[in-house]
Design a protein around this motif. Structure first.
Motif, mmCIF file in Angstrom:
data_model
loop_
_atom_site.group_PDB
_atom_site.id
_atom_site.type_symbol
_atom_site.label_atom_id
_atom_site.label_comp_id
_atom_site.label_asym_id
_atom_site.label_seq_id
_atom_site.Cartn_x
_atom_site.Cartn_y
_atom_site.Cartn_z
ATOM 1 N N GLU A 1 0.703 -1.063 -0.427
ATOM 2 C CA GLU A 1 0.008 0.165 -0.005
ATOM 3 C C GLU A 1 0.878 1.305 -0.143
ATOM 4 O O GLU A 1 0.401 2.393 0.277
ATOM 5 C CB GLU A 1 -0.919 0.019 1.197
ATOM 6 N N GLU A 2 2.165 1.165 -0.310
ATOM 7 C CA GLU A 2 3.218 2.317 -0.276
ATOM 8 C C GLU A 2 2.702 3.697 -1.241
ATOM 9 O O GLU A 2 2.498 4.672 -0.859
ATOM 10 C CB GLU A 2 4.460 1.791 -0.479
ATOM 11 N N GLU A 3 2.401 3.181 -2.249
ATOM 12 C CA GLU A 3 1.929 4.100 -3.260
ATOM 13 C C GLU A 3 0.515 4.669 -2.847
ATOM 14 O O GLU A 3 0.018 5.659 -3.519
ATOM 15 C CB GLU A 3 1.731 3.626 -4.678
ATOM 16 N N LEU B 1 1.139 18.556 0.713
ATOM 17 C CA LEU B 1 2.436 19.440 1.333
ATOM 18 C C LEU B 1 3.369 18.563 1.599
ATOM 19 O O LEU B 1 3.506 17.421 2.240
ATOM 20 C CB LEU B 1 1.976 20.081 2.438
ATOM 21 N N ARG B 2 4.633 18.807 0.865
ATOM 22 C CA ARG B 2 5.786 18.065 1.528
ATOM 23 C C ARG B 2 6.725 18.713 2.510
ATOM 24 O O ARG B 2 6.384 19.951 2.546
ATOM 25 C CB ARG B 2 6.587 18.028 0.152
ATOM 26 N N LEU B 3 6.817 17.674 3.498
ATOM 27 C CA LEU B 3 7.301 18.244 4.805
ATOM 28 C C LEU B 3 8.995 18.105 5.070
ATOM 29 O O LEU B 3 9.205 17.171 4.426
ATOM 30 C CB LEU B 3 6.571 17.818 5.917
ATOM 31 N N GLY C 1 10.970 13.270 -2.650
ATOM 32 C CA GLY C 1 9.600 12.532 -2.455
ATOM 33 C C GLY C 1 9.739 11.808 -0.962
ATOM 34 O O GLY C 1 10.415 12.063 -0.174
ATOM 35 N N SER C 2 8.808 10.922 -0.655
ATOM 36 C CA SER C 2 8.412 10.293 0.626
ATOM 37 C C SER C 2 8.033 9.273 0.618
ATOM 38 O O SER C 2 7.503 8.507 -0.337
ATOM 39 C CB SER C 2 7.109 11.064 1.175
ATOM 40 N N ILE C 3 8.497 8.272 1.709
ATOM 41 C CA ILE C 3 8.218 6.941 1.839
ATOM 42 C C ILE C 3 7.576 6.916 3.394
ATOM 43 O O ILE C 3 8.246 7.111 4.577
ATOM 44 C CB ILE C 3 9.361 6.001 1.814
HETATM 45 N N1 BES Z 1 10.078 5.747 -4.171
HETATM 46 C C1 BES Z 1 9.021 6.799 -4.004
HETATM 47 C C2 BES Z 1 9.634 7.720 -3.128
HETATM 48 C C3 BES Z 1 10.593 8.643 -3.736
HETATM 49 C C4 BES Z 1 10.019 9.377 -4.580
HETATM 50 C C5 BES Z 1 12.025 8.441 -3.407
HETATM 51 C C6 BES Z 1 10.890 10.472 -5.444
HETATM 52 C C7 BES Z 1 12.735 9.543 -4.336
HETATM 53 C C8 BES Z 1 12.257 10.132 -5.127
HETATM 54 C C9 BES Z 1 7.774 6.089 -3.468
HETATM 55 O O1 BES Z 1 7.533 4.849 -4.048
HETATM 56 C C10 BES Z 1 6.492 7.125 -3.639
HETATM 57 O O2 BES Z 1 6.200 7.156 -4.735
HETATM 58 N N2 BES Z 1 6.274 7.581 -2.602
HETATM 59 C C11 BES Z 1 5.100 8.547 -2.863
HETATM 60 C C12 BES Z 1 4.314 8.398 -1.269
HETATM 61 C C13 BES Z 1 3.171 8.970 -1.156
HETATM 62 C C14 BES Z 1 2.036 8.075 -1.855
HETATM 63 C C15 BES Z 1 2.580 8.966 0.321
HETATM 64 C C16 BES Z 1 5.436 10.042 -3.041
HETATM 65 O O3 BES Z 1 6.684 10.432 -2.520
HETATM 66 O O4 BES Z 1 4.504 10.772 -3.420
#
Ligand code: BES
Ligand code: MN
Length: 903
Positions: free
Chosen positions: A539-541, A710-712, A846-848
């Protein structure tokens, strides 16, 4: 000839009626595209050599399928390629008409050979490693040779004798008014067709009229004469339809004398385009799919096969299989009984060349055509019992990925729920097959389960065994190919040009598989001292829905953790390996304005009396940001840590390194600024609007909704930002004095993460990267020093050396535990002083969601190894991952799993 039917090998199972899924039909393993026709192929233990219509020889790595080199070899099309037995020399023949001899390690030209006379095109070249003599077959019907043992005692040829210096009917005759057509500047334009020893074929080393037609093909082999099986014999096939066997007379400088002709009893010969030899049989390819099978014991034509290939331009044999290819673009595969096993479309156009080798018991069939493509085929059904296709772990890893990618594990769309479950259970089966303990951890319905697996380390070290947790996600972003933007089906893993293409291959299925294979290999070798645990969620995405709850509930199962490792980010460019120590957090929110009225008509109902929801929403959202997207929520930026002086240095190092490999990136200050804004500053995005009612321009929607995020960055607490965002929106909405209702929902949130790049896991990753990617990485400047100090291979091996000493195959050993050549671009020579070895320490925008949670929950620090390149196109069309990055990631994980100390 009586009793031998001309065409009795009519296909029993015709290719067109055979289902494509048959395991006997070769499937493409990898495709390499070029911009010119592929006319000739040769394969060594490490490389594929392809001769092109443009006079180049392309060199591809058999490990990574990357192009290592483009040898500018000839002025005309390369028609023939062959290797010496020890694979140290490559012979190329062309329409120039020249034979060039190349060193297969440095790609330096050793010799360049031409004839005294104009011979026309040189269709084929063969080399006797035993006699050290080169044979060529030419358009002027001659066979000519050069004994390399005599190269230093023969007189040096006059430069004027070179074919490009000779009088040319067109360029050298004077036109009207006595003007001479300027010659195109020939060899001087070719980068690689320089140097080496110039050798001219002597008049006595020419067999004129060897055939009564072009000499199309030649081979050199032993076991051709039953009475003298050790003797090396030359066989030639010509446009006159004859196949001739020639004795090589060593006492006369390798001169040839006709032994016999293979007689088919026909009056008028039809061209022999291709020849191949295997044991006591010889096969020849002719017009319209005719393949003749010759018994060399009796010198009789024993059979004629009919292939659907059109004129048979190439024949290959190995593993008990015979392959024919020709002008129809189809290839046909025969078994030992000369039955057609399958017919398959190999090229869109003519199939012009093929090669089959057995490296390390690994069958390899390669084809080339005038569709400018080289294709490597999977051959699953070699017939010789000794040849149970042995596949390297890297091949098996790609095969596992093939299946993993085929599951449409899209978490954001309910229609893929079952596919997600199937993908999860496939992944679990991979772990189980490797002996890991596994469990499916359920999340609250309807979210996808988490695959848990544990490779237990060596019990001897039980007390001090370190515990490494690898986190990844098997779910992917949707990929519909309705507009045909994907070059291939996104859920069919496709190899092309050194890359694997498919949805999720980089984000995150490829890196996960590399980690699994690393743990499996170590466990298999009993070299695993740590416990390697895997949590692969689905469910990460979609914001890791249900993850925290599910993990909290299963803390006992997971136990203590020392280190957390993940591999779900990318390099900054395509050249320099990186380590990621920071990610931004994120809040996804939905803002909705709803009226008490139904959808209305703007003409009937539009007036100041009515507060329209979409208008309210727009006014409200406009309060969120000012110019250049600056967020206007009071206190939003307050917690953010200002840029420290030493941090500035980090950015300077990054931009310096980046600019060195990508000089067109521009101003370093600007580059640093842009990285900082994306990595260490917060931002706000409005993604999309949704309105109720029919989509036409007379409707006043009852409801309007916007999604925003919002990216934090550290130290913004996501819960706190969620709170101030909600209250700010409520306050601003109150000011509008609207009759409508506002609803703000926080869909999901993720904390920012900032790792400690000085800790042991980063140190261990850094040293693993250095030793895996080699002393240099990044784009290398080509340099001329490769031309110096290269020993003469002929001088090294005395003539009496056994001619059958086989090259030692290095391929599998290198791949089993070692790393793969870190050549990052074609045509670039090594320059050891050029690049600093240290990986770049980077953050990401990006975020994880789970990283910070896992760190806190298990009290263990996390580190992130980016596997893919900047150009991987994660979340976009044609997502891909470079093979060398995949293989090297496995290598790096192995080292880290082995070398990481306990905390
Ligand atoms: N692999 C990415 C995270 C990422 C994005 C790392 C860009 C480095 C650069 C991860 O699979 C992803 O897509 N994360 C989403 C998380 C969101 C759905 C909570 C993101 O960053 O938008
Ligand atoms: Mn992603």
């Amino acid at each position: 000839m009586a009793g031998i039917p001309q065409h009795d090998g009519a296909p029993k199972t015709n290719g067109s009626s055979e289902p494509r899924s048959s395991p006997r039909t070769p499937t493409p393993r990898h495709r390499m595209k070029h911009d010119k026709s592929i006319l000739a192929l040769a394969v060594s233990a490490r490389h594929i050599f392809a001769g092109t219509q443009g006079g180049e020889i392309l060199v591809y790595s058999l490990d990574t399928y990357e192009r290592k080199r483009t040898i500018e070899a000839h002025k005309g099309s390369v028609l023939g390629l062959s290797l010496s037995q020890d694979q140290a020399l490559l012979f190329s023949s062309a329409t120039d008409p020249i034979v060039n001899v190349w060193d297969t390690t440095s790609y330096v030209r050793r010799y360049t050979i031409w004839s005294t006379y104009d011979v026309g095109d040189i269709f084929c070249v063969a080399y006797s490693s035993y006699h050290k003599t080169v044979y060529l077959g030419a358009q002027n019907t001659s066979i000519q040779w050069y004994d390399l043992k005599e190269k230093d005692t023969r007189p040096r040829p006059a430069l004027a004798s070179h074919p490009s210096e000779r009088k040319d009917k067109f360029f050298d005759s004077t036109g009207p008014g006595g003007v001479q057509t300027p010659r195109p500047h020939g060899e001087s334009r070719l980068r690689d067709a320089v140097g080496g020893q110039s050798l001219e074929i002597a008049k006595q080393d020419i067999y004129q009229f060897a055939h009564f037609g072009y000499v199309y093909c030649m081979l050199l082999g032993r076991g051709i004469l039953p009475e003298s099986p050790e003797e090396e014999v030359l066989v030639s096939g010509g446009g006159d339809g004859r196949i001739l066997a020639w004795r090589i007379d060593q006492s006369r400088g390798g001169a040839i004398a006709k032994l016999y002709e293979l007689e088919d009893g026909r009056e008028e010969g039809e061209s022999i385009f291709s020849l191949i030899h295997d044991g006591s049989f010889l096969y020849s390819g002719r017009l319209e799919g005719e393949i003749n099978v010759w018994d060399l014991e009796t010198r009789q034509l024993v059979r004629s096969l009919k292939a659907n290939t059109g004129d048979v331009l190439s024949l290959s044999i190995g593993g008990g299989l015979l392959f024919a290819g020709g002008i129809s673009g189809y290839a046909q595969k025969f078994n030992q009984h000369y039955e057609t096993v399958s017919t398959f479309k190999a090229h869109d156009g003519l199939m012009l060349a093929s090669a089959f080798t057995m490296n390390d018991d690994k069958p390899l069939f390669v084809t080339g055509g005038n569709d400018n493509t080289i294709v490597l085929w999977n051959i699953e059904d070699c017939e010789e019992p000794a040849v149970v296709a042995k596949r390297s772990n890297n091949d098996l890893m790609v095969e596992s990925l093939n299946q993993f990618v085929s599951f449409r594990t899209v978490s954001s769309l309910p229609k893929y729920r079952a596919d997600c479950r199937r993908g999860a259970s496939y992944l679990r089966s991979v772990f189980q097959n490797f002996g890991a303990v596994t469990e499916m951890i359920n999340t609250s319905e309807p979210y996808n389960p988490i695959v848990f697996a544990k490779f237990r380390g060596n019990p001897a070290t039980a007390a001090s065994r370190k515990k490494i947790l690898f986190y990844g996600h098997y779910d992917v972003i949707a990929a519909e190919n309705e507009q045909g933007k994907w070059k291939h089906d996104p859920f069919t893993l496709t190899g092309e040009g050194g890359y694997l293409y498919g949805r999720g291959i980089s984000d995150n299925k490829g890196p996960i598989m590399a980690a699994i294979y690393a743990a499996h290999e170590l466990a298999n070798e009993q070299a695993l001292d740590a416990d390697i645990l895997f949590l692969i969620e689905g469910e990460e995405e979609s914001g890791s829905r249900g993850f925290e709850q599910a993990i909290k509930a299963k803390k006992d199962l997971i136990g203590d953790i020392d280190w957390i490792l993940l591999a779900n980010s990318y390099w900054l460019d395509d050249h320099v390996p990186c380590l990621t120590y920071g990610l931004r957090g994120v809040i996804h929110a939905t803002v909705q304005v709803e009226s008490r009225h139904p959808d209305l008509h703007s003409g009937v109902d539009g007036s100041m009396l009515l507060d329209e929801p979409l208008k309210d929403l727009i006014m409200l959202l406009s309060q969120l940001t000012g110019s250049h997207g600056k967020v206007q929520i009071p206190g939003f930026y307050d917690p953010i840590i200002p840029l420290a002086e030493d941090e500035k240095q980090l950015y300077a190092h990054i931009t310096e390194t980046l600019l060195r490999s990508n000089p067109d990136l521009g101003d370093p200050e600007e580059l640093a600024q842009s990285l900082m804004l994306r990595w260490r500053e917060a931002s706000l995005t409005i993604h999309r609007f949704h309105t109720s009612g029919p989509e036409n321009s007379t409707i006043i929607p009852r409801l309007a909704r916007a999604s925003l995020s919002l990216r934090l960055v550290p130290n913004q607490e996501s819960a706190e930002v969620a709170r101030i965002l909600t209250s700010f929106l409520n306050e601003q909405f109150a000011k509008l004095d609207s009759q409508n209702k506002l609803k703000v929902t926080i869909d999901h949130q993720a904390e920012p993460w900032l790792g400690d790049y000085n800790n042991e896991i980063f140190r261990t990753l850094e040293s693993a990267i250095k030793s895996t990617w080699g002393p240099t990485f990044g784009r290398r400047r080509s340099s001329v020093h490769a031309l110096k100090n290269i020993p003469d291979p002929l001088a090294l091996s005395p003539i009496s050396a056994p001619a059958d000493s086989r090259p030692s195959p290095t391929t599998s050993n290198t791949l089993a535990s070692g790393s793969v050549d870190a050549d990052t671009g074609p045509d670039l020579d090594l320059d050891h002083n050029f690049m600093e070895r240290k990986p770049l320490y980077i953050r990401e925008g990006g975020s994880i969601p789970s990283i910070r949670f896992l760190e806190k929950e298990f009290g263990a620090p996390a580190a992130q190894l980016p596997v893919g390149q900047a150009s991987d196109s994660a979340h976009l069309d044609n997502e891909r991952l470079r093979l060398v990055n995949l293989y090297n990631a496995k290598c790096i994980f192995r080292k880290v799993f082995k070398e990481l100390p306990t905390k």
